[in-house]
Design an enzyme around this catalytic site. Structure first.
Site, short mmCIF file in Angstrom:
data_model
loop_
_atom_site.label_atom_id
_atom_site.label_comp_id
_atom_site.label_asym_id
_atom_site.label_seq_id
_atom_site.Cartn_x
_atom_site.Cartn_y
_atom_site.Cartn_z
CG HIS A 161 -2.19 -0.89 0.77
ND1 HIS A 161 -2.26 -2.21 1.13
CD2 HIS A 161 -3.25 -0.64 -0.02
CE1 HIS A 161 -3.36 -2.73 0.61
NE2 HIS A 161 -3.98 -1.79 -0.09
CD GLU A 199 -9.91 -7.59 -1.86
OE1 GLU A 199 -8.91 -7.00 -2.27
OE2 GLU A 199 -10.68 -7.11 -1.00
CG ASP A 201 -5.51 -8.12 -1.23
OD1 ASP A 201 -4.46 -8.36 -0.61
OD2 ASP A 201 -6.20 -7.11 -1.04
CB CYS A 221 -10.25 -1.31 -8.46
SG CYS A 221 -10.60 -2.47 -7.14
C1 PEP Z 1 -6.69 -5.11 -4.56
O1 PEP Z 1 -6.51 -5.94 -3.67
O2 PEP Z 1 -6.37 -5.29 -5.75
C2 PEP Z 1 -7.28 -3.79 -4.23
C3 PEP Z 1 -7.61 -2.93 -5.17
O3 PEP Z 1 -7.41 -3.47 -2.92
P1 PEP Z 1 -6.19 -3.04 -1.97
O4 PEP Z 1 -5.00 -2.80 -2.85
O5 PEP Z 1 -6.61 -1.83 -1.24
O6 PEP Z 1 -6.01 -4.24 -1.10
MG MG Z 2 -7.38 -5.72 -1.74
#
Ligand code: PEP
Ligand code: MG
Length: 583
Positions: free
Chosen positions: A192, A432, A456, A503
């Site tokens: 992140h 995910e 994920d 996403c």
């Molecule tokens: C993902 O897991 O691809 C996602 C968009 O959520 P995050 O990156 O916040 O876990």
């Molecule tokens: Mg995620």
């Protein structure tokens, strides 16, 4: 040329862009407490009180959340910590010593609370002995809060930050100071902290293993976030090469800006909805400038990091309403809190495997009050009918149904309170976790949309930690199992009639885009700054060719073959489109 020189280190390209700036080394030393002399006692006292207030706020929240799940024992620890924070005798003693001794506030705090601990350790009561250990946490918390503030105020000039590892919260700090680039020893591309760097448009290179031992404070550093390269104390030829690249990028930016009003549509007319991920509230203007058709993911946990603490319903309502109004008539998909994993929980749950632990919907269902606050705020902000609600980390149908029941409960409450909201608010889930991917057909019956979170999904499908640089070569977005799973989710989801977005960061990889569109995605959501690049690729793509490409990839058995196929497709059809981006 810049290659073949011994001042170049290779890592992972975490956020695109180039920066040339002096280094600020952010190492563990910053956390070490030293008895620094100070001249301004008032300033030090101000610093102390801000840190105490922040620690108090953090702890109160932690205390609320901890009681249910972690048991009264742990909750009692937090209570003891709060008592320390509110002990007037201790605080007065700290204040007096700062004034008298003119030493840094973190040193005095550390020294005074350590004395307290020593007294407890010497006590004959075993209860007090144990508590002395618990007090360590509050001491660290206050010291950290004083130091963080100092650190921020110290970074005044444009610098490239070099650190062993950064947390998402550290990266959020970058939005408040003028950091030009960042470089870390550890961390993966979809950690992140890296995602936030992309949102902030800060070039970043991660996973360099030992950058902090090779780079010194004040060195001049080039961060090449396109190639995952850094150059320590570059020579004249390297500097002029990169200055030229920066110039080309400026030209590229203005070329891309002309696409703002154009649709993201393939040559043969297939329209793709191009949305933005929102990690920081400030990004909202960037979303509009870059021509996104809406927001496909609001990472609310990240917005909350900016506030240090979870805001209450009213404050959240205002934030969501602001987004809805700014984006209207375009849509805004608000994801409920996804904390846990590398987005550290506000409570010290001491989980051995946080990514497999108390995360996303699991945490929300266990903290119903917090979940309901957020749902009520989202519902109340939904009157323009452009808000969607999305739930993270779904791994079973029960979690979907439990969440829907809680949403219904909130709706009933609001009706009883005569508060209006969008009765048809669309509810969707993140896909995910592999179990959700397998069950896509059934889950599609339960919700209105899916958003595929590849960050994920890949880590759970391949059992490769997304934030671990040691195994980053195994984190493969083009692993055949990933490509086939994406195909399964999209085909099965479509049979169930849901809209399907992606996403995860894979959607922002230009090489992946033809494959993803060929697999049949309806929409793509990426960092705002990636949108113009993606639009240009989509507008130069033939959907029928992308479809054939995806079909071919589904038959391949190794990552190597799939990558080769995609690279070849790119080179033969889209090379012009990426001119000036990679070289
Ligand atoms: C993902 O897991 O691809 C996602 C968009 O959520 P995050 O990156 O916040 O876990
Ligand atoms: Mg995620």
């Amino acid at each position: 040329m810049i290659e073949n020189k011994n001042n170049i280190l290779q890592g992972l390209a975490a956020a695109p862009g180039i920066s040339i700036a002096p280094v600020h080394l952010f190492t563990k030393e910053e956390i070490k407490v030293v008895a620094e002399d100070i001249t301004d006692a008032d300033e030090a006292l101000k610093s102390l009180h801000q840190a105490l207030e922040k620690s108090r706020k953090e702890l109160r929240k932690v205390f609320d959340l901890a009681v249910d799940k972690l048991g009264t024992n742990r909750a009692a620890i937090f209570e003891a910590q709060l008592m320390i924070l509110e002990d007037p005798i201790l605080i007065e003693q700290i204040e007096n010593r700062i004034r008298k001794e003119l030493k840094s506030p973190e040193y005095i705090v550390d020294d005074e609370i350590s004395k307290y601990q020593q007294l407890m350790r010497n006590s004959s009561e075993s209860y007090l002995k144990e508590r002395s250990h618990d007090i360590e946490d509050i001491k660290q918390r206050i010291v950290r809060n004083i130091k963080k503030r100092k650190w921020i105020s110290r970074i005044k000039d444009d610098v490239n930050v070099v650190a062993p590892l950064l947390t998402p919260a550290d990266s959020v700090l970058f939005s408040r100071v003028n950091v030009k680039g960042y470089v870390t020893d550890h961390g993966g591309l979809t950690s992140h902290a890296a995602i936030v760097a992309r949102s902030l448009n800060i070039p970043a290179v991660v996973g360099l293993h030992d950058a902090t031992t090779k780079i010194k404070e004040g060195d001049l550093l080039i961060v090449d976030g396109f190639h995952g390269r850094i150059i320590i104390n570059p020579d004249e030829s390297q500097i002029s090469y990169y200055k030229e690249r920066i110039q080309k990028l400026t030209v590229l930016d203005s070329e891309l800006a002309s696409l703002k009003e154009m649709p993201a549509q393939t040559i043969d007319g297939k329209k793709i909805k191009l949305l933005a991920n929102l990690d920081l509230q400030d990004e909202i203007d960037l979303v509009m400038q870059n021509g996104a058709e809406g927001i496909g993911l609001v990472r609310t946990e990240q917005i909350f990091q900016e506030h240090d603490i979870f805001p209450e319903e009213e404050e959240q309502f205002k934030i969501y309403q602001g987004l809805s109004e700014k984006l209207f008539p375009n849509e805004v998909t608000i994801r409920t809190l996804d904390i846990g994993g590398d987005k550290v929980l506000p409570v010290d749950a001491q989980e051995p495997n946080p990514f497999l632990g108390w995360r996303g919907i699991r945490f929300l269902l266990d903290n119903k009050k917090l979940f309901k606050n957020q749902i009520r705020a989202i519902l109340r902000a939904s009157n323009h009918r452009n808000i969607k609600l999305m739930i993270p980390m779904i791994s079973s149908i029960k979690e979907i149904r439990d969440s829907k029941n809680i949403i219904e409960e909130c709706k009933t409450e609001l009706r009883n309170e005569n508060i209006q909201f969008d009765e048809d608010l669309k509810i969707g889930i993140m896909i995910e976790v592999p179990s959700a991917a397998v069950m896509a057909r059934d889950y599609a019956e339960e919700v209105s949309f899916f958003s595929i979170g590849t960050n994920d999904l890949i880590q759970y499908l391949l059992a490769v930690d997304r934030g671990n640089d040691i195994i980053s070569n195994l984190y493969q977005e083009f692993h055949p199992a990933v490509v086939r799973t994406l195909n399964h989710i999209i085909t099965e989801g479509k049979k169930g009639g849901v809209e399907i977005t992606m996403c995860g960061e894979m959607a922002a990889d230009l090489i992946a885009v033809p494959l993803l569109i060929g697999l049949g995605l309806d929409a793509i959501s990426v960092s705002p700054s990636a949108i113009p690049f993606l639009k240009r690729v989509i507008r130069n793509l033939d959907y029928s060719e992308a479809y054939k490409l995806a079909d071919d990839c589904l038959k391949l058995k190794t990552e190597y073959e799939i990558k080769n196929k995609l690279n070849h497709f790119f080179e033969s059809k889209l090379l012009d489109v990426t001119k000036n981006i990679f070289n």
